[in-house]
Design a protein around this motif. Sequence first.
Motif, PDB file in Angstrom:
ATOM      1  N   ALA A 153      -6.504   1.170 -14.410  1.00 47.27           N
ATOM      2  CA  ALA A 153      -5.734   0.872 -13.195  1.00 47.27           C
ATOM      3  C   ALA A 153      -4.517   0.034 -13.561  1.00 47.27           C
ATOM      4  N   LEU A 154      -3.549   0.034 -12.635  1.00 51.58           N
ATOM      5  CA  LEU A 154      -2.239  -0.549 -12.932  1.00 51.58           C
ATOM      6  C   LEU A 154      -1.699  -1.299 -11.722  1.00 51.58           C
ATOM      7  N   PHE A 155      -1.086  -2.456 -11.983  1.00 49.14           N
ATOM      8  CA  PHE A 155      -0.289  -3.130 -10.946  1.00 49.14           C
ATOM      9  C   PHE A 155       1.076  -3.415 -11.551  1.00 49.14           C
ATOM     10  N   CYS A 156       2.135  -2.996 -10.877  1.00 45.65           N
ATOM     11  CA  CYS A 156       3.468  -3.293 -11.400  1.00 45.65           C
ATOM     12  C   CYS A 156       4.483  -3.252 -10.261  1.00 45.65           C
ATOM     13  N   MET A 157       5.746  -3.488 -10.599  1.00 50.70           N
ATOM     14  CA  MET A 157       6.841  -3.485  -9.612  1.00 50.70           C
ATOM     15  C   MET A 157       6.469  -4.340  -8.399  1.00 50.70           C
ATOM     16  N   ALA A 158       6.084  -5.576  -8.653  1.00 54.39           N
ATOM     17  CA  ALA A 158       5.592  -6.451  -7.579  1.00 54.39           C
ATOM     18  C   ALA A 158       6.677  -6.773  -6.560  1.00 54.39           C
ATOM     19  N   SER A 159       7.925  -6.520  -6.910  1.00 54.51           N
ATOM     20  CA  SER A 159       9.031  -6.593  -5.952  1.00 54.51           C
ATOM     21  C   SER A 159       9.117  -7.929  -5.210  1.00 54.51           C
ATOM     22  N   GLY A 160       8.787  -8.995  -5.916  1.00 56.82           N
ATOM     23  CA  GLY A 160       8.980 -10.327  -5.344  1.00 56.82           C
ATOM     24  C   GLY A 160       7.997 -10.710  -4.264  1.00 56.82           C
ATOM     25  N   ARG A 161       6.828 -10.063  -4.229  1.00 61.56           N
ATOM     26  CA  ARG A 161       5.930 -10.380  -3.120  1.00 61.56           C
ATOM     27  C   ARG A 161       4.450 -10.336  -3.473  1.00 61.56           C
ATOM     28  N   GLY A 162       4.123 -10.292  -4.753  1.00 62.80           N
ATOM     29  CA  GLY A 162       2.730 -10.028  -5.124  1.00 62.80           C
ATOM     30  C   GLY A 162       1.803 -11.227  -5.139  1.00 62.80           C
ATOM     31  N   PHE A 163       2.349 -12.436  -5.233  1.00 67.85           N
ATOM     32  CA  PHE A 163       1.481 -13.574  -5.532  1.00 67.85           C
ATOM     33  C   PHE A 163       0.418 -13.788  -4.471  1.00 67.85           C
ATOM     34  N   LYS A 164       0.823 -13.666  -3.209  1.00 62.77           N
ATOM     35  CA  LYS A 164      -0.110 -13.984  -2.115  1.00 62.77           C
ATOM     36  C   LYS A 164      -1.358 -13.109  -2.158  1.00 62.77           C
ATOM     37  N   TYR A 165      -1.240 -11.921  -2.770  1.00 60.50           N
ATOM     38  CA  TYR A 165      -2.361 -10.980  -2.801  1.00 60.50           C
ATOM     39  C   TYR A 165      -3.277 -11.206  -4.014  1.00 60.50           C
TER      40      TYR A 165
END
Length: 423
Positions: free
Chosen positions: A372-384
Amino acid sequence: MLIVGGGTIGLSAAYHAARRGLKVTLIDRFPVPPTGGPNDFGSSRGLERMFRILYSQQERVRLVETAYAMWHELEQQVGGAPILAEQDLLFFGNPDISTFEGNIHDIAASMDQLGIPYDSLEDPAAIAKRYPIFRPEALRTPDGVPYVGLVQNNGATINVQRAFQVVRGLADRTGRVSTAVGLVTSIACELSGDWVVTTDDGARYHASYLVLCPGVWLGGLLAQFGLAPASKAGAAWSIWQMSLAYFPRAAGSSVHWPIWYEFGNTKTDADRLFYGFPDVGFTPDTTGRLKISADYTYSTFTDPAAATRVPDPRLIGDIQAHLRELLQPGVLDIDHPTLEQACLYSMSPDGDMVLGRIPVAPEVEQFWPNAALFCMASGRGFKYTPLFGRVLVDLATTGKTAYQADLSDFSTTRAGIFQRLSG
Ligand SMILES: Cc1cc2nc3c(=O)[nH]c(=O)nc-3n(C[C@H](O)[C@H](O)[C@H](O)COP(=O)(O)OP(=O)(O)OC[C@H]3O[C@@H](n4cnc5c(N)ncnc54)[C@H](O)[C@@H]3O)c2cc1C
């Protein structure tokens, strides 16, 4: 499980995998700093992040509410200083513009439909009455559209260093997470379905499951799967180098500040966005100082090596000019910013994050096994963070997750995200 990328999301995945009894190796090209916090090179760098529920997409509201509960579970497990410094959060600005952070009317509609309470500030006078830091005459667009505001009373500033400390501590406590420093240069899936990862120092790691959370360095890892970030003109992945600064309160001022996000009020570009935090005092250096930033940049590129990580004086100047217009005199020492910093967004072509299984080709619903992959957080991923760590482990180990229905906007197979690696 092998996890490549020890930023906030990779670390969270490591914790969730270890909790499920898996042995985890968390590999990052940069060592963990002595503080145990994020390294200074990835997108998790810094001290504060905004936690908000104010989204126009109801799926996203459900996801952040789940993440909110999970942050609190983490806090309860360890006690001590909280991760979330809870406070009122103000979204305000031009109700008519749509930005990649949404549109104020749509957000209010989504809160109404979900029955989530918020306070509505219907005009500049109402905003300035509740928040006397603002000049009422500045609360309108250059062409005169009056601002409106929405207040979420349980917004929060996420204490980044504390979040890392807690998640790392809990991961360590399982006794099943080891960390390795090295640049991952090759990834291969063996016939058995096992994954083999090699780092630049020649070390090889084997595991049944693979999770990738590479931040802005996604190109090198995607290439291992024959993929590349989309690069079509006008709809390309890019890195945004963002600048921010901390401003001292004006001498003697004790006025209340919300966490705030402003939807466009400069004379040159209606989409320009500014945001800021109260003086949450997460470190002695920042006590009595408020972090304020522009949510746009003049500095975009695709090669992470091009990042200078030097704050852009032009942007700091924009922030200062804007604050002089927006704020009442005597609330902030705008002339003396300190601790200026730069940090990198990894922006997807459509401004949304990418979370899911790794497709065998762009826009194809067939996937590599156990990965699995997480990328391109686009400035909003931390809260998740706590939720996405869990989702990545779900997807890598079982191919599905209970949160799937709410994650479709972030699909790894949606159009225009990945392209075939050329050459
Ligand atoms: C200025 C700024 C403000 C933000 N504000 C908010 C906010 O208010 N609210 C919010 O929710 N989010 C916010 N974000 C976004 C949030 O911080 C990011 O989405 C999040 O930190 C991304 O974490 P990550 O783990 O995916 O990536 P990163 O933290 O970048 O971690 C990726 C890691 O992968 C490692 N890596 C990559 N490739 C390799 C390789 N080949 N080999 C070994 N290691 C590798 C890197 O060294 C890095 O440590 C903001 C981001 C920035 C920059």
